[in-house]
Design a protein around this motif. Structure first.
Motif, mmCIF file in Angstrom:
data_model
loop_
_atom_site.group_PDB
_atom_site.id
_atom_site.type_symbol
_atom_site.label_atom_id
_atom_site.label_comp_id
_atom_site.label_asym_id
_atom_site.label_seq_id
_atom_site.Cartn_x
_atom_site.Cartn_y
_atom_site.Cartn_z
ATOM 1 N N LEU A 115 0.833 -1.204 0.000
ATOM 2 C CA LEU A 115 0.000 0.000 0.000
ATOM 3 C C LEU A 115 0.867 1.253 0.000
ATOM 4 O O LEU A 115 0.620 2.203 -0.765
ATOM 5 C CB LEU A 115 -0.918 -0.021 1.225
ATOM 6 C CG LEU A 115 -1.812 1.198 1.451
ATOM 7 C CD1 LEU A 115 -2.801 1.359 0.302
ATOM 8 C CD2 LEU A 115 -2.553 1.060 2.783
ATOM 9 N N ALA A 116 1.890 1.282 0.859
ATOM 10 C CA ALA A 116 2.749 2.463 0.975
ATOM 11 C C ALA A 116 3.507 2.724 -0.325
ATOM 12 O O ALA A 116 3.641 3.886 -0.759
ATOM 13 C CB ALA A 116 3.730 2.277 2.129
ATOM 14 N N ARG A 117 4.015 1.677 -0.953
ATOM 15 C CA ARG A 117 4.763 1.865 -2.198
ATOM 16 C C ARG A 117 3.856 2.377 -3.309
ATOM 17 O O ARG A 117 4.268 3.216 -4.123
ATOM 18 C CB ARG A 117 5.438 0.555 -2.585
ATOM 19 C CG ARG A 117 6.630 0.214 -1.676
ATOM 20 C CD ARG A 117 7.100 -1.207 -1.826
ATOM 21 N NE ARG A 117 8.252 -1.472 -0.958
ATOM 22 C CZ ARG A 117 8.541 -2.657 -0.463
ATOM 23 N NH1 ARG A 117 7.774 -3.723 -0.735
ATOM 24 N NH2 ARG A 117 9.595 -2.818 0.330
ATOM 25 N N ALA A 118 2.609 1.905 -3.322
ATOM 26 C CA ALA A 118 1.659 2.408 -4.313
ATOM 27 C C ALA A 118 1.357 3.882 -4.056
ATOM 28 O O ALA A 118 1.266 4.682 -4.999
ATOM 29 C CB ALA A 118 0.375 1.579 -4.269
ATOM 30 N N ASN A 119 1.214 4.250 -2.795
ATOM 31 C CA ASN A 119 0.954 5.656 -2.459
ATOM 32 C C ASN A 119 2.142 6.540 -2.834
ATOM 33 O O ASN A 119 1.970 7.663 -3.316
ATOM 34 C CB ASN A 119 0.646 5.789 -0.969
ATOM 35 C CG ASN A 119 -0.717 5.223 -0.600
ATOM 36 O OD1 ASN A 119 -1.645 5.237 -1.414
ATOM 37 N ND2 ASN A 119 -0.845 4.727 0.619
ATOM 38 N N ALA A 120 3.363 6.035 -2.606
ATOM 39 C CA ALA A 120 4.551 6.817 -2.965
ATOM 40 C C ALA A 120 4.640 7.009 -4.471
ATOM 41 O O ALA A 120 5.001 8.090 -4.952
ATOM 42 C CB ALA A 120 5.799 6.123 -2.437
ATOM 43 N N ALA A 121 4.313 5.957 -5.229
ATOM 44 C CA ALA A 121 4.345 6.065 -6.691
ATOM 45 C C ALA A 121 3.305 7.077 -7.171
ATOM 46 O O ALA A 121 3.585 7.893 -8.062
ATOM 47 C CB ALA A 121 4.087 4.692 -7.318
#
Length: 416
Positions: A115-121
């Motif tokens: 979830l966090a990596r998707a939000n960062a992207a």
């Protein structure tokens, strides 16, 4: 780690994995009773600067404050978020440290990392990195982080002393800790405490304020404050915890003295006594005698950051057991003769001043032979004043010696 730590970890990972999947499904998630979530300032309610963040990061916010707001992040710094969840604090930190800085997020839950990596992207953040691991075993090298933040996560650990010790390890000298957490009132009835923790989702347990302070000191932090922000439930409060690691010269770490350091500490002590101008004593005491005499929270060593060799130490003793002198201590500082001139004694004195002032000690005093001009100058630069000279106060190597009595009166502790 406690025996049931693996079981506790598995339970926490399963719980937050479920919440992460709910957030990915665009559901609003709440990690405690709804009333406590709103009244305690949990989640996105603690933030005022989320306008440019991905909606998913805001939706997944489960914290009990806004540590980024109090961490005083500066451009170019490296920051680590312990228990980064959906990434809201990492993204806010990345914005503050700018392209020359970096923001790490550490989380044990694979679904939260996804979830966090998707939000960062989605946010287009290029100065962030999310790491898989446990906050009790941070997968980063020693002394590489400027600032550590965390948002309502340390209360979830089954080994809180290890978490704070790891935070101390990875911080640079002078590094800062700025975390939000839930704390309990000192002396809260255990049954009431357990019920309140259940309401706010602190399933592993909170620390009382006094417990938090003791663990911060044991980890090596020399300054620390705990500021309550909002009540979370009966006897529990959201709070901001700030702490700092002692500054040190290049290649040196100042950390708590331990029994493992005994041999090196006493060798340095003896080398100082052999110089003839350090003390009336001529032989270093046993470790048992040394340990009994020195206050546990106010004994620090300077160690080589590469080899771990102890190159200096400082410690304080109570001057009296009378309550009127509770804020007065006497100190000793020694540096290995091969490591003089590096600023080690100055850094050790600063660490002692910080650790004593933090707990309310208002005066540090000592006696120095007048022939020890180097020590007198060192202490003068550190804010000590000369009270007077005690003439012919004792015999040392068959001759009478004078002693210059010095003290440092805090402008912080005991000022009112």
């Amino acid at each position: 780690m406690p025996e049931d730590a693996d079981k506790v970890r598995a339970t926490i990972i399963e719980r937050y994995g479920r919440l992460a999947r709910a957030a990915q499904a665009q559901l609003q998630i709440v990690d405690c009773e709804p009333q406590q979530f709103n009244d305690g300032g949990f989640g996105a309610a603690a933030y005022s600067d989320t306008g440019e963040l991905p909606e998913g990061a805001v939706r997944a916010s489960l914290g009990c404050g806004n540590p980024v707001a109090v961490a005083d992040l500066q451009p170019g710094e490296t920051v680590l978020d312990l228990g980064s969840g959906g990434g809201i604090d990492v993204l806010l930190s990345a914005r503050r440290v700018g392209p020359a800085g970096k923001a790490y997020g550490l989380d044990a839950t694979p679904d939260m990392l996804t979830l966090a990596r998707a939000n960062a992207a989605e946010a287009g953040a290029t100065n962030v990195e999310f790491l898989h691991g446990h906050i009790e075993d941070i997968p980063l090298p020693d002394a590489g982080i400027d600032v550590i933040i965390s948002n309502c996560v340390i209360n979830l650990s089954a080994d809180k002393p290890r978490v704070l010790a790891e935070a101390f390890r990875v911080l640079k000298p002078g590094g800062r800790l700025g975390i939000s957490d839930v704390i309990a009132d000192d002396g809260l009835d255990p049954a009431q405490r357990a019920e309140a923790e259940h309401l706010v989702g602190c399933s592993v347990g909170t620390l009382a304020e006094a417990e938090y302070r003791a663990l911060l000191a044991a980890a090596g932090f020399t300054t620390y404050t705990i500021t309550r922000t909002q009540p979370a439930a009966d006897g529990l409060h959201s709070a901001i915890i700030r702490a700092s690691k002692p500054t040190a010269p290049p290649g040196i770490i100042i950390r708590p003295m331990s029994a493992d350091d005994a041999g090196q500490v006493l060798d340095i002590y003896q080398a100082g006594l052999d110089s003839g101008n350090a003390s009336f004593e001529t032989t270093a005491p046993s470790w048992q005698a040394f340990d009994r005499a020195k206050l546990p929270e106010h004994r620090h060593v300077a160690a080589d950051s590469s080899t771990g060799q102890v190159v200096g130490w400082i410690a304080a003793s109570a001057v009296s057991d009378r309550c009127v002198y509770a804020g007065v201590v006497e100190h000793s500082v020694y540096v290995h003769p091969d490591h003089g001139g590096r600023g080690i004694a100055t850094a050790l004195l600063k660490a002692l001043v910080q650790s004593t002032e933090t707990v309310g000690i208002w005066t540090i005093q000592s006696g120095i032979f007048p022939e020890n001009a180097v020590s007198l100058r060192l202490h003068e630069r550190a804010g000590f004043r000369t009270v007077g000279t005690r003439q012919r106060i004792g015999r040392h190597h068959d001759r009478w010696r004078d002693v210059v009595f010095i003290e440092r009166r805090s402008t912080i502790a005991g000022a009112k």
